[in-house]
Write an enzyme that holds these catalytic residues in place. Structure first.
Site, PDB file in Angstrom:
ATOM      1  N   CYS A  54      70.374   1.417 -22.384  1.00 19.83           N
ATOM      2  CA  CYS A  54      70.566   1.673 -20.947  1.00 19.83           C
ATOM      3  C   CYS A  54      69.710   0.748 -20.090  1.00 19.83           C
ATOM      4  O   CYS A  54      70.004   0.524 -18.927  1.00 19.83           O
ATOM      5  CB  CYS A  54      70.315   3.135 -20.601  1.00 19.83           C
ATOM      6  SG  CYS A  54      69.003   3.898 -21.489  1.00 19.83           S
ATOM      7  N   THR A 190      75.933  14.557 -26.134  1.00 20.43           N
ATOM      8  CA  THR A 190      74.815  14.928 -27.021  1.00 20.43           C
ATOM      9  C   THR A 190      74.444  13.783 -27.967  1.00 20.43           C
ATOM     10  O   THR A 190      74.217  13.987 -29.154  1.00 20.43           O
ATOM     11  CB  THR A 190      75.152  16.205 -27.827  1.00 20.43           C
ATOM     12  OG1 THR A 190      76.406  16.010 -28.487  1.00 20.43           O
ATOM     13  CG2 THR A 190      75.214  17.430 -26.949  1.00 20.43           C
ATOM     14  N   GLY A 191      74.409  12.566 -27.412  1.00 20.22           N
ATOM     15  CA  GLY A 191      73.881  11.433 -28.171  1.00 20.22           C
ATOM     16  C   GLY A 191      72.360  11.535 -28.180  1.00 20.22           C
ATOM     17  O   GLY A 191      71.801  12.605 -27.915  1.00 20.22           O
TER      18      GLY A 191
END
Length: 415
Positions: A54, A190-191
């Site tokens: 990210c 839900t990584g």
């Protein structure tokens, strides 16, 4: 190592100059990473490691010109070369090596001491090895960076205290939402970030109204099982969005998964988007009851923990210097490998020529015995040269030139 026409580059962009929107344009999904590796192989690139998180997207590899790597990135993302130029960095050789060490050691992270990147680096190297795109240089470098990261974790407190993107999001919720334990919280995705956020939510908010939704329901059930939380089907997303007070989106999709038309509730709704590319469409800000907070806003949260961490930067840097020095010594030894190989070939040519002479002269020439003795001598002589070059690294360049002159060697130059 490739010859002089090939250099080692680190090209990429990070949170420092590229905002979330631009980072989203250059974000690489797992399939896209695989495509980059395949295309690199077709283009004759010998070694390449790809990471995309990210906070950053980076390519580490050998090329004649960095544009070869920039093109690979742009061909497989939504980003353009012009956009890349505005926010990018290009590091070459020693600077590229130094950059990988700082990134992998958490010194270049958006939240100082966040080591999430090291698992990405391991995963990237593994994918490259599988694709036949990991040479001995890059493999050794990645392993050295992993070693530095481990030592920094164990020997300093650079990553002490609970500070990460997931903790920052919970920190934000607790500072901005009253009666947090009574609110309905939806976690969508839900990584890794989703799982960490879930753990921090349970630990710090004492909230039992947390619902999990994931495209693959079994993954959500695995996480929910640990904390005794509710799991709903992906089909229930709209319904759950509208009964929630707080929504945390960490889906890692390439396009928005939450947008204005899904929202019908009129009560206040706090939406946290922890995804790159952004998974919440900006259009939901048109609704007056929505507060949208993105990852980059959360990363600006600086608390005592981060201040304390800064004190450990010099200790971390000295560990990096030590391990990088070992790596550079290994790198220097590569310089004389071609010379040693060339000596060996030259001595073998002498041997073969002498064998031809002795075969004609001696009827009972014992070739097997002569082969054994001469091979041992050749090995001992080359070992002697290698030992000298290794021990006398200050003048190894002059020694190499002298050896080349004496033996009239032709070798391929190295990086």
């Amino acid at each position: 190592m490739p010859n002089r026409s090939k250099y080692f580059y680190a090209i990429g962009l990070s949170y420092k100059k590229a905002d979330a929107r631009v980072r989203g344009h250059f974000s690489l999904s797992d399939d896209a990473k695989q495509n980059v590796l395949s295309q690199a192989k077709q283009n004759g690139i010998k070694s390449l490691v790809v990471i995309s998180t990210c906070n950053r997207t980076e390519l580490y590899g050998f090329a004649e010109h960095p544009f070869q790597l920039i093109q690979l990135l742009c061909d497989n993302t939504k980003g353009t070369v012009e956009e890349f130029r505005e926010v990018a960095y290009v590091h070459k050789n020693k600077d590229a090596i130094n950059h990988m060490f700082r990134v992998g050691s958490g010194l270049d992270s958006q939240i100082l001491g966040d080591f999430e990147i090291i698992s990405q680096l391991k995963f990237g190297a593994k994918a490259s090895r599988k694709a036949g795109l990991l040479n001995s240089f890059t493999e050794r470098l990645v392993n050295s960076v992993i070693q530095a990261s481990k030592r920094i974790k164990n020997e300093t407190e650079l990553s002490s205290g609970a500070t990460s993107v997931s903790f920052a999001s919970v920190h934000y919720i607790m500072n901005n939402v009253e009666s947090i334990s009574e609110k309905n919280i939806l976690l969508f995705g839900t990584g890794k970030i989703g799982r960490n956020t879930c753990e921090n939510l349970v630990k710090h908010t004492k909230n039992s109204h947390i619902t999990l939704i994931n495209r693959t329901k079994t993954k959500a059930e695995e996480v929910a099982g640990k904390f005794n939380l509710i799991v709903k089907d992906y089909e229930n997303l709209t319904e759950e969005l509208n009964v929630s007070d707080i929504v945390i989106v960490a889906t890692g999709a390439q396009n928005p998964t939450v947008y204005k038309s899904l929202i019908s509730t009129e009560k206040p709704l706090l939406v946290l988007d922890l995804s790159i590319p952004k998974n919440v469409n900006e259009d939901i800000k048109d609704l007056s009851n929505i507060t949208l907070v993105h990852l980059d806003d959360l990363a600006k949260i600086t608390d005592d923990t981060l201040e304390k961490r800064k004190a450990f930067i010099p200790a971390a840097e000295s560990i990096i210097e030590e391990i990088m020095a070992d790596f550079n010594i290994w790198l220097d030894t590569l310089k004389f490998v071609p010379t040693i190989q060339a000596i060996k070939h030259k001595l073998t040519d002498f041997k073969n020529s002498e064998f031809n002479t002795q075969r004609k002269k001696l009827a009972d020439f014992n070739e097997d015995q002569a082969e054994l003795i001469t091979n041992n001598l050749i090995q001992k002589i080359t070992n002697q040269f290698a030992h000298h070059l290794r021990e006398d690294s200050n003048s190894s360049d002059e020694s190499i030139e002298l050896i080349k002159k004496i033996f009239q060697l032709e070798t391929t130059d190295n990086v």
